[in-house]
Scaffold this motif. Structure first.
Motif, short mmCIF file in Angstrom:
data_model
loop_
_atom_site.label_atom_id
_atom_site.label_comp_id
_atom_site.label_asym_id
_atom_site.label_seq_id
_atom_site.Cartn_x
_atom_site.Cartn_y
_atom_site.Cartn_z
N THR A 53 -3.83 -19.25 -10.47
CA THR A 53 -3.51 -18.02 -10.24
C THR A 53 -3.39 -17.27 -11.55
O THR A 53 -2.52 -17.70 -12.27
CB THR A 53 -2.12 -17.81 -9.52
OG1 THR A 53 -2.15 -18.58 -8.34
CG2 THR A 53 -1.57 -16.40 -9.39
N GLN A 86 2.21 -22.55 -13.08
CA GLN A 86 2.04 -21.52 -12.26
C GLN A 86 3.20 -20.98 -11.72
O GLN A 86 3.92 -21.66 -11.10
CB GLN A 86 0.88 -21.57 -11.33
CG GLN A 86 -0.23 -22.27 -11.61
CD GLN A 86 -1.40 -21.95 -10.57
OE1 GLN A 86 -1.90 -21.14 -10.35
NE2 GLN A 86 -1.39 -23.22 -9.86
N PHE A 87 3.73 -19.68 -11.96
CA PHE A 87 5.01 -19.17 -11.61
C PHE A 87 5.95 -19.77 -12.07
O PHE A 87 7.05 -20.25 -11.07
CB PHE A 87 4.81 -19.14 -9.98
CG PHE A 87 3.82 -18.12 -9.52
CD1 PHE A 87 3.64 -16.76 -9.48
CD2 PHE A 87 2.61 -18.88 -8.96
CE1 PHE A 87 2.73 -15.73 -8.78
CE2 PHE A 87 1.61 -18.01 -8.31
CZ PHE A 87 1.77 -16.70 -8.49
N GLU A 105 -6.73 -27.05 -7.09
CA GLU A 105 -6.51 -25.55 -6.21
C GLU A 105 -6.94 -24.62 -7.19
O GLU A 105 -7.17 -24.65 -8.54
CB GLU A 105 -5.23 -25.38 -5.79
CG GLU A 105 -4.39 -25.58 -6.86
CD GLU A 105 -2.87 -25.48 -6.38
OE1 GLU A 105 -2.04 -24.44 -6.64
OE2 GLU A 105 -2.46 -26.56 -5.51
N ASP A 162 13.18 -16.21 -12.32
CA ASP A 162 14.36 -16.79 -11.64
C ASP A 162 15.56 -15.58 -12.04
O ASP A 162 15.91 -15.61 -13.21
CB ASP A 162 14.61 -18.01 -11.99
CG ASP A 162 15.96 -18.44 -11.20
OD1 ASP A 162 16.69 -17.70 -10.67
OD2 ASP A 162 16.26 -19.86 -11.29
N PRO A 214 10.24 -19.12 -6.95
CA PRO A 214 10.14 -20.22 -5.75
C PRO A 214 8.81 -20.88 -5.55
O PRO A 214 8.71 -21.94 -4.97
CB PRO A 214 10.29 -19.35 -4.53
CG PRO A 214 11.32 -18.04 -5.34
CD PRO A 214 10.59 -18.00 -6.62
N ASN A 215 7.79 -20.20 -5.72
CA ASN A 215 6.35 -21.03 -5.52
C ASN A 215 6.10 -21.71 -6.99
O ASN A 215 4.57 -21.70 -6.94
CB ASN A 215 5.37 -19.79 -5.22
CG ASN A 215 5.63 -18.44 -6.07
OD1 ASN A 215 6.32 -18.38 -6.75
ND2 ASN A 215 4.26 -17.84 -5.83
N GLN A 216 6.74 -21.96 -7.89
CA GLN A 216 6.30 -22.59 -9.11
C GLN A 216 5.53 -24.03 -8.72
O GLN A 216 5.97 -24.73 -7.59
CB GLN A 216 7.44 -23.03 -9.93
CG GLN A 216 7.18 -23.92 -10.95
CD GLN A 216 8.46 -24.49 -11.64
OE1 GLN A 216 9.16 -23.78 -12.53
NE2 GLN A 216 9.20 -25.80 -11.63
N THR A 217 4.56 -24.17 -9.45
CA THR A 217 3.76 -25.53 -9.52
C THR A 217 3.66 -25.97 -11.01
O THR A 217 3.28 -25.16 -11.86
CB THR A 217 2.39 -25.48 -8.69
OG1 THR A 217 1.42 -24.55 -9.37
CG2 THR A 217 2.44 -24.76 -7.45
#
Length: 242
Positions: free
Chosen positions: A227, A207-208, A224, A15, A212-215
Motif C-alpha cells: 500500500t 504498513q498503516f 502481498e 491511533d 488497526p490494519n497495521q502490518t
C-alpha cells in the motif's frame, strides 16, 4: 475585534490514543475544522478524527487539484499546487481575521513533510498561526517493529523514495539507521537501492503504522501488494551499546 488563531494540529501516526492532550482539547472544542483530501475521498486526516469533531462545527475540505496525475517534475505540478495553497490560505485568513479559530488537521507532525507547512509560510506573518507537534508516522513504524531504531552514536537518515536511485544508494551507504518514506510508485527503485547498499536483508516494511490494519514484515519476505501511501521502510542501527 481580536483575530482568531489558525492551528496546525498534529494528529500523530494514526491511533487516536496517540494524540496529544492539547490536540484533543483543541479538536473537541473546534468551531472550524479544515483538512486536506484528494477529490472524491474522505481524507485520511478526517478519518482519523471521526467522532471527535463537535456537532455543528464547520468543516472545510481542501481538495488537492493534483496528486499523482502528472509528474512532480512537470512545471504544471508546482503551478497548480501553488495556486491551490494560495486559494485555501485566503479562506483561512478570512476566518482568522473575522475572529474565528480554525484547526487544520495534519497527519503525523505538521512540520514533517506535511502539506500544512505550505499554508504556514503563506499565513504566519499575516495572522496568528500555532503549530501543535505530534508523534511522526516513522516513529510509529519503527516502534511497531519491536526494536530500537538507533543505538549509541548511530546516525539516522530519512529518505524520500522520490529521490534518484543513485542518490538513494549514496545516502543509504552513508548511514547506520534508515527510514524511507513516500515509497509510492518508487517501490522497485527503493528495493534496488537497498540491495546495492547491502541493506535489503535488514529492512522492514511497516504498513498503516499504529492503525488497526497495521502490518509489519521483513521486506525480503514481502509477498502481498504494497500500500504505497501508508508504507514506511525501516532499517535499524546496530551501534554502540553497554
Amino acid at each position: 475585534m481580536s483575530t482568531g488563531t489558525i492551528y496546525g494540529l498534529g494528529l500523530g501516526p494514526g491511533d487516536p490514543d496517540l494524540m496529544s492532550v492539547k490536540t484533543h482539547r483543541l479538536l473537541t472544542n473546534a468551531k472550524h475544522v479544515a483538512f486536506f483530501r484528494k477529490k472524491g475521498r474522505t481524507g485520511q486526516a478526517r478519518k482519523m478524527v471521526d467522532g471527535l469533531i463537535p456537532e455543528g462545527a464547520v468543516e472545510f475540505a481542501m481538495e488537492y487539484p493534483v496528486t499523482t496525475e502528472i509528474p512532480v517534475t512537470d512545471p504544471r505540478y508546482n503551478q497548480l499546487l501553488s495556486a491551490f495553497y494560495a486559494e485555501v490560505s485566503v479562506h483561512l485568513r478570512s476566518l482568522a481575521e473575522a475572529g474565528e479559530d480554525v484547526v487544520v488537521l495534519c497527519e503525523g507532525d505538521p512540520f514533517f513533510y506535511g502539506s500544512f507547512m505550505h499554508l504556514y509560510t503563506r499565513l504566519n506573518h499575516l495572522v496568528d498561526v500555532e503549530v501543535v507537534p505530534a508523534i511522526t508516522g516513522m516513529s510509529g513504524a519503527w516502534t511497531a517493529t519491536g526494536a530500537p531504531i538507533t543505538w549509541g552514536d548511530d546516525v539516522l537518515t530519512v529518505l524520500m523514495g522520490t529521490l534518484e536511485e543513485k542518490d538513494l544508494v549514496r545516502h543509504m551507504d552513508d548511514t547506520d539507521a534508515l527510514v524511507v518514506m513516500k515509497i509510492g510508485r518508487n517501490f522497485d527503485k527503493v528495493v534496488r537501492a537497498l540491495k546495492v547498499a547491502e541493506k535489503y536483508d535488514d529492512a522492514w516494511i511497516v504498513q498503516f503504522a499504529t492503525m488497526p490494519n497495521q502490518t509489519v514484515t521483513k521486506l525480503s519476505e514481502m509477498t502481498e501488494k504494497v500500500t504505497p501511501y501508508f508504507s514506511i521502510i525501516v532499517v535499524h542501527g546496530q551501534g554502540r551499546r553497554p
